[in-house]
Scaffold this motif. Structure first.
Motif, PDB file in Angstrom:
ATOM      1  N   THR A  35       0.828  -1.635   0.365  1.00 23.25           N
ATOM      2  CA  THR A  35      -0.441  -0.256  -0.110  1.00 23.25           C
ATOM      3  C   THR A  35       0.977   1.095   0.080  1.00 23.25           C
ATOM      4  OG1 THR A  35      -1.795   0.753   1.226  1.00 23.25           O
ATOM      5  CG2 THR A  35      -0.352  -0.037   2.477  1.00 23.25           C
ATOM      6  N   TRP A  39      -1.719   6.304  -1.667  1.00 22.83           N
ATOM      7  CA  TRP A  39      -3.559   5.677  -2.127  1.00 22.83           C
ATOM      8  C   TRP A  39      -4.257   6.119  -0.944  1.00 22.83           C
ATOM      9  CZ3 TRP A  39      -7.204   2.230   0.227  1.00 22.83           C
ATOM     10  CH2 TRP A  39      -7.709   1.807  -0.705  1.00 22.83           C
ATOM     11  N   ARG A  43      -7.742   7.985  -1.142  1.00 18.95           N
ATOM     12  CA  ARG A  43      -8.966   7.282  -1.059  1.00 18.95           C
ATOM     13  C   ARG A  43      -9.853   7.615   0.926  1.00 18.95           C
ATOM     14  NH1 ARG A  43      -9.774   3.505  -5.516  1.00 18.95           N
ATOM     15  NH2 ARG A  43      -8.261   4.443  -6.968  1.00 18.95           N
ATOM     16  N   ARG A 158      -5.651  -5.122   2.385  1.00 19.53           N
ATOM     17  CA  ARG A 158      -4.801  -4.050   2.808  1.00 19.53           C
ATOM     18  C   ARG A 158      -6.056  -2.388   2.140  1.00 19.53           C
ATOM     19  NH1 ARG A 158      -2.145  -3.443  -3.552  1.00 19.53           N
ATOM     20  NH2 ARG A 158      -3.947  -4.106  -4.681  1.00 19.53           N
ATOM     21  N   MET A 215     -15.598  -6.724   5.013  1.00 20.74           N
ATOM     22  CA  MET A 215     -15.839  -5.988   4.475  1.00 20.74           C
ATOM     23  C   MET A 215     -16.111  -5.173   3.160  1.00 20.74           C
ATOM     24  SD  MET A 215     -14.912  -1.349   5.196  1.00 20.74           S
ATOM     25  CE  MET A 215     -13.999  -1.072   4.411  1.00 20.74           C
ATOM     26  N   GLY A 217     -16.123  -2.434   1.132  1.00 26.07           N
ATOM     27  CA  GLY A 217     -16.126  -0.689   1.275  1.00 26.07           C
ATOM     28  C   GLY A 217     -16.900  -0.307  -0.134  1.00 26.07           C
ATOM     29  N   LYS A 218     -17.244  -0.498  -0.932  1.00 26.59           N
ATOM     30  CA  LYS A 218     -17.956  -0.186  -2.213  1.00 26.59           C
ATOM     31  C   LYS A 218     -20.179  -0.198  -1.469  1.00 26.59           C
ATOM     32  CE  LYS A 218     -15.742   0.193  -6.700  1.00 26.59           C
ATOM     33  NZ  LYS A 218     -14.115   0.046  -6.026  1.00 26.59           N
ATOM     34  N   HIS A 252     -19.579  10.490  12.043  1.00 24.89           N
ATOM     35  CA  HIS A 252     -18.333   9.582  12.458  1.00 24.89           C
ATOM     36  C   HIS A 252     -17.158   9.545  11.614  1.00 24.89           C
ATOM     37  CE1 HIS A 252     -16.591   6.055  12.919  1.00 24.89           C
ATOM     38  NE2 HIS A 252     -17.491   5.250  11.718  1.00 24.89           N
ATOM     39  N   ASN A 255     -14.237   8.158   6.904  1.00 29.08           N
ATOM     40  CA  ASN A 255     -13.841   8.532   4.972  1.00 29.08           C
ATOM     41  C   ASN A 255     -14.473   9.579   5.192  1.00 29.08           C
ATOM     42  OD1 ASN A 255     -13.573   8.386   2.614  1.00 29.08           O
ATOM     43  ND2 ASN A 255     -13.143   6.204   2.353  1.00 29.08           N
ATOM     44  N   ASN A 282     -10.363   5.921  11.415  1.00 32.04           N
ATOM     45  CA  ASN A 282     -11.705   5.574  11.598  1.00 32.04           C
ATOM     46  C   ASN A 282     -11.296   4.142  13.593  1.00 32.04           C
ATOM     47  OD1 ASN A 282     -14.387   4.219  12.267  1.00 32.04           O
ATOM     48  ND2 ASN A 282     -14.879   4.313  10.349  1.00 32.04           N
ATOM     49  N   VAL A 312     -23.088   6.524  11.601  1.00 29.80           N
ATOM     50  CA  VAL A 312     -23.783   4.897  10.654  1.00 29.80           C
ATOM     51  C   VAL A 312     -22.326   3.877  10.561  1.00 29.80           C
ATOM     52  CG1 VAL A 312     -22.192   6.454   8.275  1.00 29.80           C
ATOM     53  CG2 VAL A 312     -23.569   4.145   8.766  1.00 29.80           C
TER      54      VAL A 312
END
Ligand code: ACO
Length: 325
Positions: A35, A39, A43, A158, A215, A217-218, A252, A255, A282, A312
């Motif tokens: 990673t 990146w 993101r 990752r 997770m 993610g999308k 929260h 991201n 997070n 959330v």
């Protein structure tokens, strides 16, 4: 019996071990997991996170945050009659982290229990404490979000391990004749269990299933943006306010792109959004009280201002609290 509850003190704590994206990338590379700072920043907006030492538990982090909040409220531990800890990383299967923390704090005899709503946990816990104060069941509550989320991370994945960190935040919520908390709004939809979960459990002396975070993610991103907006609008309507009345949004801290989207939908400039995700990652249930405490202590959020907290998380759970500080 009081008509209202009000935040009278805030506190927070981060474990001392801080890893920048470059530090984490170097650690992951040892195991062939690649990673980069670029990146992660592009993101997520995350630049660093804190990880607790192996012998440090959620109750330890929560205790440090709670002590600060008590000091800010000019209260002693024995003044507290309710402790709620929001956590997905409890010290033990049982008893609750709230009971363990209560013992460390010396607030013997107060009610104490945990709330499990993952990253919405603090919103849920604050709403429960507010309700108990309004019924007269409690008068001085400690509401804490505390997590050692690093314990749940799969450092070979990752797509998830770069996102989370450890920490704790706390508030003292007291019965009040003037309004602090104006309105709350809580929701959940269990049909989304699978998009963010730790699908393991303890049985017969063994861990069954997978005890590491999974997770999509999308899917999380898409759902989070929609439900945060829904919760924000509902809580504003309940309090008879509009988005333009809000002085500060404390979302929260998952991201930066989710936070930017939430602000954009409410037509709030990012200057009104408290952002700590860059420095904390997070921290799940700890993220909102950590961000709130930082903004209160720095003088960014001032007494009397209108603040919207919104969360959330896994479940899926979501909600918002509108309050006058
Ligand atoms: N470093 C470098 N490359 C990576 C990393 C990483 N850490 N992770 C994934 N990639 C690669 C992928 O392998 C993929 O490569 P490919 O195109 O060669 O296949 C590429 O990056 C894109 O991967 P995506 O998964 O499509 O990336 P996406 O743009 O969806 O971003 C992210 C992933 C950041 C997780 C995003 O989906 C997101 O933010 N989702 C919200 C999740 C979240 O915030 N969860 C927090 C918990 S829930 C809550 O608190 C509300």
């Amino acid at each position: 019996m009081s008509l209202y509850s009000r935040i009278t003190g805030t506190g927070s704590y981060l474990p001392p071990r801080r890893l920048t994206n470059a530090d984490l990338a170097a650690e992951l590379a040892v195991n062939g997991v690649l990673t980069s700072d670029d990146w992660i920043v592009e993101r997520t907006g995350i630049r660093a996170r804190h990880f607790a030492a192996p012998d440090v538990c959620s109750s330890d982090l929560g205790l440090a945050a709670a002590r600060q909040a008590l000091q800010a409220a000019n209260l002693q531990a024995q003044d507290i009659d309710l402790i709620i800890v929001a956590t997905s990383t409890p010290d033990m299967v049982f008893p609750s982290t709230a009971c363990i923390l209560q013992n460390k704090l010396g607030a013997h005899g107060s009610a104490a229990f945990d709330v499990q709503a993952v990253c919405s946990g603090f919103i849920y816990a604050l709403t429960v404490a507010d309700a108990l104060i309004k019924t007269g069941a409690a008068t001085k509550a400690l509401v804490i979000g505390a997590e050692v989320f690093s314990r749940l991370l799969d450092f070979k994945d990752r797509t998830t391990c770069v996102l989370f960190g450890d920490g704790a935040g706390a508030v003292v919520l007291e019965a009040s004749d003037t309004p602090g908390i104006l309105a709350s709004d809580l929701h959940a939809d269990g049909k989304h269990v699978g998009i963010l979960c730790v699908p393991g459990h303890v049985s017969g002396g063994k861990t069954l299933g997978d005890p590491l975070l999974k997770m999509d993610g999308k899917a999380v991103f898409k759902l989070a943006v929609g439900v945060l907006d829904e919760a924000a609008r509902e809580v504003l309507a309940k309090a008879g306010k509009v988005a333009a009345d809000v002085d500060w949004l404390v979302p929260h801290q998952a991201n930066i792109r989710i936070m930017q989207s939430a602000a954009r939908k409410l037509k709030l400039p990012m200057e009104k959004v408290i952002v700590t995700v860059d420095q904390h990652g997070n921290t799940s249930a700890a993220s909102i009280p950590l961000a709130l405490d930082g903004a209160v202590r720095s003088g960014t959020i001032k007494p009397g201002e209108l603040v919207m907290l919104e969360g959330v998380g896994g479940g899926f759970t979501w909600g918002a609290v509108l309050l006058n500080l």
